[in-house]
Design an enzyme around this catalytic site. Structure first.
Site, short mmCIF file in Angstrom:
data_model
loop_
_atom_site.label_atom_id
_atom_site.label_comp_id
_atom_site.label_asym_id
_atom_site.label_seq_id
_atom_site.Cartn_x
_atom_site.Cartn_y
_atom_site.Cartn_z
N ASP A 63 14.23 31.62 42.13
CA ASP A 63 15.58 31.33 41.63
C ASP A 63 16.40 30.65 42.72
O ASP A 63 16.16 30.86 43.92
CB ASP A 63 16.28 32.63 41.22
CG ASP A 63 15.63 33.30 40.02
OD1 ASP A 63 14.95 32.60 39.25
OD2 ASP A 63 15.79 34.52 39.87
N TYR B 48 8.67 41.49 47.30
CA TYR B 48 10.07 41.06 47.33
C TYR B 48 10.95 42.12 47.96
O TYR B 48 10.64 43.32 47.93
CB TYR B 48 10.59 40.82 45.90
CG TYR B 48 9.92 39.71 45.14
CD1 TYR B 48 10.40 38.40 45.22
CD2 TYR B 48 8.82 39.96 44.31
CE1 TYR B 48 9.80 37.37 44.50
CE2 TYR B 48 8.21 38.95 43.59
CZ TYR B 48 8.70 37.65 43.70
OH TYR B 48 8.11 36.64 42.99
N ASP C 77 21.74 38.60 37.07
CA ASP C 77 22.09 38.56 38.50
C ASP C 77 23.57 38.27 38.63
O ASP C 77 24.26 37.98 37.64
CB ASP C 77 21.23 37.54 39.27
CG ASP C 77 21.38 36.12 38.74
OD1 ASP C 77 22.48 35.74 38.30
OD2 ASP C 77 20.40 35.36 38.79
N ARG D 145 14.54 40.52 38.42
CA ARG D 145 15.79 40.77 37.69
C ARG D 145 15.56 41.72 36.52
O ARG D 145 16.37 42.61 36.26
CB ARG D 145 16.37 39.45 37.17
CG ARG D 145 17.03 38.59 38.23
CD ARG D 145 17.48 37.27 37.63
NE ARG D 145 16.36 36.39 37.32
CZ ARG D 145 16.37 35.48 36.34
NH1 ARG D 145 17.43 35.35 35.57
NH2 ARG D 145 15.32 34.70 36.13
#
Length: 285
Positions: A38, A66, A80, A172
């Site tokens: 992203d 992550y 987000d 997300r």
């Protein structure tokens, strides 16, 4: 020019922007990334250059790690903090409460991707449909979470998550589902990909470094497949392989493997329905 490029993507750039920048710096058109990040995201963005672009299917399936932060108590249309707030809740879980539900997320599971994602719906990207105000309904995808840890931050409603997951996992969506299991909402406020397959952020290069050292930033193609099984064929198979003749694969049990002959890497191969060795990604110079 062939090889793997492990770029430390900066925040604020799309993955396509980073590829375009690398294309200009290396002065080559043959370059592509192995999975997007992203615009909010930073960290490992792997690219293939030259014949390494043929590893796309192989690299896309690699597991990833992550680090992400989530603000609890808010929900947005993009999942987000770059998105528009759609819901709020006064329910902010404690670290202990979050840790109590983490075990249920370990393992294989169905996950619904975010509406604002690169998933394709009838030939159009989901995020394009969402931006047009159209309803986006995405089918759940099977993912796997191998490990997850949560730690507090300086603010009571924000927590840091370290996630080791399969390819195709949306961080997300993980935050959304985690919050939902606790009766609240959460929106991702930062994300950093720290590892993709064999490549980690500690050994990545910035765009600034790429501008300075150019093709010296490239890693050999072998660096991307050293975790694969390897089959070495006798020297007398060299001419056959070079002419596209498929040798017998009797006795080979690996589903997919690196294929070598006379010390040269021919490519990624598998056994076809006729029990022949078929090269699916040709990598020989």
């Amino acid at each position: 020019m062939n090889g793997i490029l492990n770029i430390n993507k900066p925040k604020g750039m799309t993955s396509s922007d980073v590829v375009a920048k690398a294309r200009r710096l290396l002065e080559t058109k043959s370059i592509g990334h192995f999975g997007t990040l992203d615009p909010m995201g930073e960290g490992v963005l792997l690219m293939g250059v030259g014949k390494a672009t043929r590893l796309f299917d192989q690299m896309l399936k690699k597991d990833k790690e992550y680090e992400a932060t989530f603000i609890f108590g808010i929900n947005t249309d993009t999942l987000d903090t770059d998105g528009k707030i759609t819901d709020k809740s006064s329910e902010i879980p404690t670290l202990k409460e979050i840790e109590s539900v983490l075990p249920r997320f370990i393992g294989k599971q169905a996950q619904v991707p975010p509406a604002y994602s690169a998933k394709s719906i009838n030939g159009k990207r989901a995020y394009d449909l969402a931006r047009e105000g159209k309803q986006v309904i995405l089918k759940p995808c099977e993912i796997e979470i191998f490990d997850v840890n949560v730690e507090p931050t300086d603010t009571f409603d924000c927590f840091k998550v370290r996630l080791h997951c399969s390819s195709g996992t949306y961080v997300r969506s993980f935050g959304r589902d985690l919050a939902e299991s606790l009766g609240t909402y959460a929106a991702m406020s930062s994300i950093k990909r720290t590892r993709c397959g064999l490549f980690d952020v500690e050994h990545s290069v910035t765009l600034e470094t790429l501008a300075r050292i150019g093709k010296d930033a490239l890693l050999p193609i072998e660096a991307a497949i050293k975790d694969m099984p390897e089959i070495v064929l006798p020297d007398d198979c060299y001419i056959k392989l070079s002419n596209g003749i498929k040798p017998d694969g009797n006795g080979i049990t690996h589903k997919r493997f690196a294929l070598r002959c006379k010390g040269e890497l021919f490519g990624i191969a598998e056994i076809n329905d006729d029990s022949k060795i078929e090269i699916v990604s040709y990598l020989k110079d």
